[in-house]
Design a protein around this motif. Structure first.
Motif, PDB file in Angstrom:
ATOM      1  N   VAL A   1      -6.865 -14.367   4.156  1.00 45.91           N
ATOM      2  CA  VAL A   1      -6.663 -15.296   5.278  1.00 45.91           C
ATOM      3  C   VAL A   1      -5.996 -16.578   4.785  1.00 45.91           C
ATOM      4  CG1 VAL A   1      -7.805 -16.564   7.128  1.00 45.91           C
ATOM      5  CG2 VAL A   1      -8.692 -14.327   6.413  1.00 45.91           C
ATOM      6  N   LYS A   2      -6.580 -17.154   3.755  1.00 38.73           N
ATOM      7  CA  LYS A   2      -6.098 -18.437   3.243  1.00 38.73           C
ATOM      8  C   LYS A   2      -4.620 -18.365   2.852  1.00 38.73           C
ATOM      9  CE  LYS A   2      -7.498 -21.690  -0.373  1.00 38.73           C
ATOM     10  NZ  LYS A   2      -8.410 -21.831  -1.518  1.00 38.73           N
ATOM     11  N   TYR A   3      -4.217 -17.252   2.256  1.00 36.62           N
ATOM     12  CA  TYR A   3      -2.832 -17.110   1.794  1.00 36.62           C
ATOM     13  C   TYR A   3      -1.998 -16.243   2.734  1.00 36.62           C
ATOM     14  CZ  TYR A   3      -4.876 -19.250  -2.328  1.00 36.62           C
ATOM     15  OH  TYR A   3      -5.542 -20.100  -3.170  1.00 36.62           O
ATOM     16  N   GLU A   4      -2.449 -16.133   3.978  1.00 40.72           N
ATOM     17  CA  GLU A   4      -1.660 -15.550   5.072  1.00 40.72           C
ATOM     18  C   GLU A   4      -1.038 -14.190   4.763  1.00 40.72           C
ATOM     19  OE1 GLU A   4       0.969 -18.451   6.797  1.00 40.72           O
ATOM     20  OE2 GLU A   4      -0.726 -19.687   7.397  1.00 40.72           O
ATOM     21  N   PHE A   5      -1.845 -13.292   4.248  1.00 43.55           N
ATOM     22  CA  PHE A   5      -1.453 -11.890   4.127  1.00 43.55           C
ATOM     23  C   PHE A   5      -1.121 -11.418   5.543  1.00 43.55           C
ATOM     24  CE2 PHE A   5      -1.894  -7.424   3.231  1.00 43.55           C
ATOM     25  CZ  PHE A   5      -1.748  -7.295   1.863  1.00 43.55           C
ATOM     26  N   LYS A   6       0.074 -10.843   5.758  1.00 46.14           N
ATOM     27  CA  LYS A   6       0.548 -10.723   7.138  1.00 46.14           C
ATOM     28  C   LYS A   6      -0.092  -9.587   7.970  1.00 46.14           C
ATOM     29  CE  LYS A   6       3.305 -14.255   7.291  1.00 46.14           C
ATOM     30  NZ  LYS A   6       2.819 -14.909   6.068  1.00 46.14           N
ATOM     31  N   GLY A   7      -0.295  -8.431   7.372  1.00 47.68           N
ATOM     32  CA  GLY A   7      -0.826  -7.349   8.206  1.00 47.68           C
ATOM     33  C   GLY A   7      -1.508  -6.263   7.398  1.00 47.68           C
TER      34      GLY A   7
ATOM     35  N   SER B   1       0.830  -1.219   0.000  1.00 48.15           N
ATOM     36  CA  SER B   1       0.000   0.000   0.000  1.00 48.15           C
ATOM     37  C   SER B   1       0.857   1.258   0.000  1.00 48.15           C
ATOM     38  CB  SER B   1      -0.938   0.004   1.213  1.00 48.15           C
ATOM     39  OG  SER B   1      -0.221  -0.053   2.422  1.00 48.15           O
ATOM     40  N   LEU B   2       0.383   2.265  -0.712  1.00 46.88           N
ATOM     41  CA  LEU B   2       1.082   3.554  -0.698  1.00 46.88           C
ATOM     42  C   LEU B   2       0.118   4.715  -0.969  1.00 46.88           C
ATOM     43  CD1 LEU B   2       3.757   5.158  -0.501  1.00 46.88           C
ATOM     44  CD2 LEU B   2       3.951   4.945  -2.965  1.00 46.88           C
ATOM     45  N   ALA B   3      -0.283   4.879  -2.229  1.00 49.63           N
ATOM     46  CA  ALA B   3      -0.987   6.115  -2.571  1.00 49.63           C
ATOM     47  C   ALA B   3      -2.406   5.897  -3.090  1.00 49.63           C
ATOM     48  CB  ALA B   3      -0.175   6.863  -3.620  1.00 49.63           C
ATOM     49  N   GLY B   4      -2.834   4.638  -3.159  1.00 47.83           N
ATOM     50  CA  GLY B   4      -4.182   4.368  -3.660  1.00 47.83           C
ATOM     51  C   GLY B   4      -4.823   3.279  -2.834  1.00 47.83           C
ATOM     52  N   GLU B   5      -5.710   2.502  -3.452  1.00 48.08           N
ATOM     53  CA  GLU B   5      -6.411   1.454  -2.717  1.00 48.08           C
ATOM     54  C   GLU B   5      -6.061   0.110  -3.364  1.00 48.08           C
ATOM     55  OE1 GLU B   5      -7.767   1.521   0.032  1.00 48.08           O
ATOM     56  OE2 GLU B   5      -9.085  -0.218   0.142  1.00 48.08           O
ATOM     57  N   ILE B   6      -5.324  -0.725  -2.620  1.00 52.78           N
ATOM     58  CA  ILE B   6      -4.782  -1.954  -3.219  1.00 52.78           C
ATOM     59  C   ILE B   6      -5.892  -2.872  -3.738  1.00 52.78           C
ATOM     60  CG2 ILE B   6      -2.706  -1.871  -1.780  1.00 52.78           C
ATOM     61  CD1 ILE B   6      -3.814  -4.363  -0.294  1.00 52.78           C
ATOM     62  N   PHE B   7      -7.072  -2.820  -3.102  1.00 52.74           N
ATOM     63  CA  PHE B   7      -8.131  -3.773  -3.475  1.00 52.74           C
ATOM     64  C   PHE B   7      -8.782  -3.448  -4.812  1.00 52.74           C
ATOM     65  CE2 PHE B   7      -7.584  -4.131   1.103  1.00 52.74           C
ATOM     66  CZ  PHE B   7      -7.239  -5.476   1.160  1.00 52.74           C
TER      67      PHE B   7
ATOM     68  N   ILE C   1       6.609 -15.242   0.279  1.00 51.01           N
ATOM     69  CA  ILE C   1       6.778 -13.785   0.393  1.00 51.01           C
ATOM     70  C   ILE C   1       5.749 -13.265   1.399  1.00 51.01           C
ATOM     71  CG2 ILE C   1       6.667 -11.581  -0.840  1.00 51.01           C
ATOM     72  CD1 ILE C   1       8.897 -13.357  -1.922  1.00 51.01           C
ATOM     73  N   ASN C   2       6.207 -12.490   2.392  1.00 52.16           N
ATOM     74  CA  ASN C   2       5.287 -11.881   3.359  1.00 52.16           C
ATOM     75  C   ASN C   2       4.706 -10.610   2.768  1.00 52.16           C
ATOM     76  OD1 ASN C   2       5.936 -13.674   5.599  1.00 52.16           O
ATOM     77  ND2 ASN C   2       7.934 -12.653   5.581  1.00 52.16           N
ATOM     78  N   LEU C   3       3.393 -10.575   2.634  1.00 57.47           N
ATOM     79  CA  LEU C   3       2.747  -9.374   2.099  1.00 57.47           C
ATOM     80  C   LEU C   3       2.126  -8.562   3.229  1.00 57.47           C
ATOM     81  CD1 LEU C   3       0.733 -10.474  -1.083  1.00 57.47           C
ATOM     82  CD2 LEU C   3       2.960  -9.333  -0.962  1.00 57.47           C
ATOM     83  N   THR C   4       2.185  -7.228   3.089  1.00 62.95           N
ATOM     84  CA  THR C   4       1.511  -6.349   4.051  1.00 62.95           C
ATOM     85  C   THR C   4       0.872  -5.170   3.328  1.00 62.95           C
ATOM     86  OG1 THR C   4       3.606  -5.182   4.358  1.00 62.95           O
ATOM     87  CG2 THR C   4       3.032  -6.819   6.030  1.00 62.95           C
ATOM     88  N   ALA C   5      -0.069  -4.540   4.025  1.00 61.09           N
ATOM     89  CA  ALA C   5      -0.626  -3.256   3.572  1.00 61.09           C
ATOM     90  C   ALA C   5      -0.700  -2.381   4.810  1.00 61.09           C
ATOM     91  CB  ALA C   5      -1.996  -3.456   2.933  1.00 61.09           C
ATOM     92  N   LEU C   6       0.474  -1.964   5.288  1.00 59.11           N
ATOM     93  CA  LEU C   6       0.528  -1.240   6.558  1.00 59.11           C
ATOM     94  C   LEU C   6       0.445   0.273   6.401  1.00 59.11           C
ATOM     95  CD1 LEU C   6       3.180  -3.409   8.452  1.00 59.11           C
ATOM     96  CD2 LEU C   6       0.705  -3.436   8.700  1.00 59.11           C
TER      97      LEU C   6
END
Ligand SMILES: C[S@@+](CC[C@H](N)C(=O)[O-])C[C@H]1O[C@@H](n2cnc3c(N)ncnc32)[C@H](O)[C@@H]1O
Ligand code: SF4
Ligand code: SF4
Length: 327
Positions: free
Chosen positions: A116-122, A71-77, A94-99
């Motif tokens: 959840v299923k693919y363990e997105f970290k935070g 995440s940075l300047a827009g909406e990841i979804f 690979i650990n993914l986050t949208a902090l």
């Protein structure tokens, strides 16, 4: 738990194990002061999203990368290929986050389950108001009820898969119009199983943490959460660590350096030239030297406009690489 999570970024050896890659700079909301919604021609990020193909190639070519902040300047979804990115990341450790933040207004069920299923970290939810009426004053075009519904669905999947991931935190920008709702945050966060809340000063300067009244400070303290005064304590310094430990890349591969570099790119494309080449390119090297105080930034180059640089320059206190134990 969040503490442990942040440690992931600290295991580093010469080449960074972490990068920020903007998943999507597009957004469906129109928050009043958002730099991306102001049509400012000086903002160089542009409108677009990270293509799965580019992401896959990037991970394949840079096997030392273990953590990606999306995440940075827009909406990841709003990235139509986000599902593939999440699944591929899980399959390749690979650990993914949208902090940095998500507004979480529009998320498909498929994506909620994938998180959840693919363990997105935070994930950090940007929620500045606990009633829809207050929330919508800043988050124009948003609806807090949708956000709540999506968080509840996410928690449903967390229970279904018996997973602690994603770890949930919430960012509350304190404005004049939402200060009265701070006292309800604890209950709000508990109900939604949000593990951490932190507060942020608004860009327009209408609230300064230093000027908060005693009652509000007490309410913040009563939240008793780990990073409740996160921004007061670390003063956003991690953004200047980024060129060393988590370089920021635009969705189209252009190297930005840090997540504050919205006005200057570093004239090298990571997807085209490779990460190693890009990190050793002249502008990127110069940027690191500037924040170490070894070079002077000037008005044609990076950092000179940035409040963190101005502060460092004023106090003659720059980033000390030796202090960053995880480099
Ligand atoms: C441009 S947003 C993009 C991420 C996501 N769409 C969101 O809003 O969380 C990046 C960060 O800036 C924050 N932000 C937005 N408006 C702000 C403001 N007026 N003052 C301080 N931070 C702000 C967001 O909450 C988010 O943490
Ligand atoms: S939700 Fe985030 S990206 Fe979208 S307009 Fe608001 S601050 Fe900007
Ligand atoms: S001083 Fe430079 S590296 Fe630090 S946050 Fe600002 S633009 Fe980024």
């Amino acid at each position: 738990m969040i503490n442990k999570f942040w440690q992931i970024y600290r295991k580093i050896n010469k080449l960074p194990k972490s990068v920020g890659i903007e998943a999507c700079s597009l957004c469906q909301l129109n928050c009043r002061d958002c730099y991306m919604r102001k049509n400012d021609p000086n903002v160089i990020i542009g409108n677009g999203y990270l293509k799965f193909e580019n992401y896959k190639n990037f991970i394949r070519k840079n096997p030392y990368i273990k953590n990606v902040e999306l995440s940075l300047a827009g909406e990841i979804f709003l990235n139509p290929e986000l599902y593939e990115i999440i699944k591929y990341s899980y399959e390749n450790n690979i650990n993914l986050t949208a902090l940095n933040g998500v507004n979480f207004n529009t998320v498909s069920d498929k994506l909620l389950e994938a998180l959840v299923k693919y363990e997105f970290k935070g994930i950090t939810f940007s929620i500045d108001g606990v009633t829809n009426e207050t929330y919508q004053i800043y988050r124009q075009g948003g609806n807090l009820n949708n956000v709540i519904e999506n968080i509840e669905k996410l928690n449903f999947y967390k229970e279904k898969y018996k997973s602690i991931y994603p770890i949930l935190q919430m960012q509350y920008i304190i404005f004049k119009h939402n200060i009265s709702e701070i006292k309800y945050i604890k209950e709000f966060a508990k109900k939604l199983k949000i593990e951490n809340v932190y507060f942020k000063e608004p860009w327009n300067g209408e609230i300064k943490f230093n000027n908060l009244d005693k009652q509000t400070l007490l309410e913040i303290q009563s939240l008793n959460m780990q990073y409740k005064i996160y921004d007061i304590l670390n003063n956003n310094i991690p953004s200047c660590y980024q060129p060393f430990i988590q370089p920021q890349i635009n969705y189209d591969g252009r190297l930005l350096g840090c997540y504050c570099s919205t006005y200057h790119e570093l004239n090298v494309n990571v997807f085209e030239k490779g990460l190693k080449f890009a990190l050793n390119s002249p502008r990127m090297k110069f940027m690191r030297q500037v924040i170490e105080g070894k070079e002077n930034s000037n008005n044609t180059l990076d950092c000179h406009w940035c409040e963190f640089y101005m502060e460092m320059k004023k106090n003659n206190k720059f980033i000390d690489k030796k202090q960053i134990k995880f480099i």
